[in-house]
Design an enzyme around this catalytic site. Structure first.
Site, PDB file in Angstrom:
ATOM      1  N   LYS A 130       0.865  -1.189   0.000  1.00  0.00           N
ATOM      2  CA  LYS A 130       0.000   0.000   0.000  1.00  0.00           C
ATOM      3  C   LYS A 130       0.894   1.229   0.000  1.00  0.00           C
ATOM      4  O   LYS A 130       1.815   1.344   0.804  1.00  0.00           O
ATOM      5  CB  LYS A 130      -0.879  -0.010   1.247  1.00  0.00           C
ATOM      6  CG  LYS A 130      -1.695   1.267   1.415  1.00  0.00           C
ATOM      7  CD  LYS A 130      -2.693   1.137   2.551  1.00  0.00           C
ATOM      8  CE  LYS A 130      -3.424   2.441   2.776  1.00  0.00           C
ATOM      9  NZ  LYS A 130      -4.517   2.324   3.740  1.00  0.00           N
TER      10      LYS A 130
HETATM   11  C1  5RP Z   1      -2.116   4.482   7.474  1.00  0.00           C
HETATM   12  C2  5RP Z   1      -3.056   3.579   6.788  1.00  0.00           C
HETATM   13  C3  5RP Z   1      -4.448   3.932   6.874  1.00  0.00           C
HETATM   14  O1  5RP Z   1      -5.250   2.824   6.871  1.00  0.00           O
HETATM   15  C4  5RP Z   1      -4.756   4.707   5.659  1.00  0.00           C
HETATM   16  O2  5RP Z   1      -3.874   5.757   5.432  1.00  0.00           O
HETATM   17  C5  5RP Z   1      -6.095   5.208   5.723  1.00  0.00           C
HETATM   18  O3  5RP Z   1      -6.563   5.579   4.527  1.00  0.00           O
HETATM   19  P1  5RP Z   1      -6.768   7.100   4.130  1.00  0.00           P
HETATM   20  O4  5RP Z   1      -5.412   7.745   4.106  1.00  0.00           O
HETATM   21  O5  5RP Z   1      -7.373   6.948   2.771  1.00  0.00           O
HETATM   22  O6  5RP Z   1      -7.691   7.737   5.126  1.00  0.00           O
HETATM   23  O7  5RP Z   1      -2.728   2.614   6.182  1.00  0.00           O
HETATM   24  O8  5RP Z   1      -0.878   4.337   6.927  1.00  0.00           O
END
Ligand code: 5RP
Length: 293
Positions: free
Chosen positions: A205
């Site tokens: 991710k």
């Molecule tokens: C933090 C994460 C969070 O789950 C993620 O960032 C959340 O998603 P968004 O940024 O879209 O609110 O992995 O590193």
């Protein structure tokens, strides 16, 4: 380890060539994995489109009660039909998410800091593999802090989770953390995503950036992209469109869904981009129509 001085700049990404080792399985870099891993990956990445809409609501693991997620029990169930995967802590899942649903589960397994800390980069593995198995997790999410103070411990956490994941055929989702001091450039994301893939993560991710296609090309496993801070819906849909056009295997969006004026319609619009090939404009038109009904 190679000498750091005089390194050439990496540049041959062959953007015109598809990933060469796809085989017959629909997930990048996963053709040689065993049946159990592939089964979990197929619950994350739709076998027909090869893509995923992951919905991240794990923010409470360091932010506590978060705008839009004050009542997980009320907010999450209506969104579930429109997303493929729920990314959350075991506490949120067990307490607020009905088990009689067939969504994939990305279980957040690291923890260690809170909004009260300046440096968020020090975490531990907080969930053991037996509990991930009990929860039927389809992947285990590990925060990694490349270039930050906590890099060594987060690589240690990641290795432990990947090793346990291989023992029981549960994929690991390496999450690239960005912080105040960390650059958000393609140079950084090429470094971080590739390190995570080479460590053995089956999914990474990360964030969208300039030259995103090169980040995708250089990473031999699927990338899913965080939404980041809340944007106007039109811009968030453009982000989703750009990441899919750039070769991401999906989104892992949180705030841009649950902080939307119309979270359910927003999740549906994102889904249309990821799985149905709508453009950002078409998806925004859908969002406007659906949210004014
Ligand atoms: C933090 C994460 C969070 O789950 C993620 O960032 C959340 O998603 P968004 O940024 O879209 O609110 O992995 O590193």
């Amino acid at each position: 380890m190679a000498d750091k001085d005089g390194l050439k700049v990496a540049k041959d990404y062959h953007l015109d060539k598809a990933f060469a080792n796809m085989g017959s399985f629909h997930v990048k870099g996963a053709d040689s994995l065993d049946w159990g891993m592939k089964k979990h990956l197929s619950r994350i990445f739709n076998p027909k489109t090869g893509k995923t809409v992951m919905f991240a609501f794990d923010h409470g693991y360091f932010m506590g009660s978060t705008a839009g997620l004050e009542r997980l029990d009320l907010v999450i169930p209506p969104l579930m039909p429109y997303v493929d995967v729920l990314m959350a802590t075991r506490g949120a899942l067990r307490s607020c998410v009905p088990a009689n649903n067939d969504r994939g589960i990305a279980l957040r397994v690291t923890s260690g800091s809170s909004m009260l800390n300046d440096d968020l980069s020090h975490e531990v593995v907080a969930v053991d593999i037996e509990d991930a198995i009990r929860m039927n997790a389809d992947c285990m999410a590990v925060q990694t802090f490349i270039g930050a103070d906590g890099q060594l411990s987060s690589i240690d956490n990641l290795s432990k989770v990947i090793n346990a994941g291989f023992r029981y055929s549960i994929p690991t989702l390496g999450v690239v953390a960005v912080g105040k001091e960390m650059e958000r450039t393609d140079r950084f994301f090429k470094l971080a995503t590739r390190i995570l893939a080479e460590m053995g993560c089956q999914i990474v991710k990360t964030y969208y950036c300039d030259n995103f296609e090169e980040v995708v090309a250089a990473c031999p496993v699927p990338l899913v992209i965080a939404g980041g801070k809340k944007l106007p819906e039109k811009e968030a849909l453009t982000l989703a469109y750009q990441v899919i056009k750039g070769g991401a295997a999906g989104v892992d969006m949180g705030r841009n869904i649950f902080q939307s004026t119309h979270p359910v319609e927003m999740a549906q619009a994102v889904r249309k981009i990821v799985h149905e090939g709508l453009t950002d404009k078409e998806a925004f038109d859908f969002f406007e129509d659906a949210s004014h009904k």
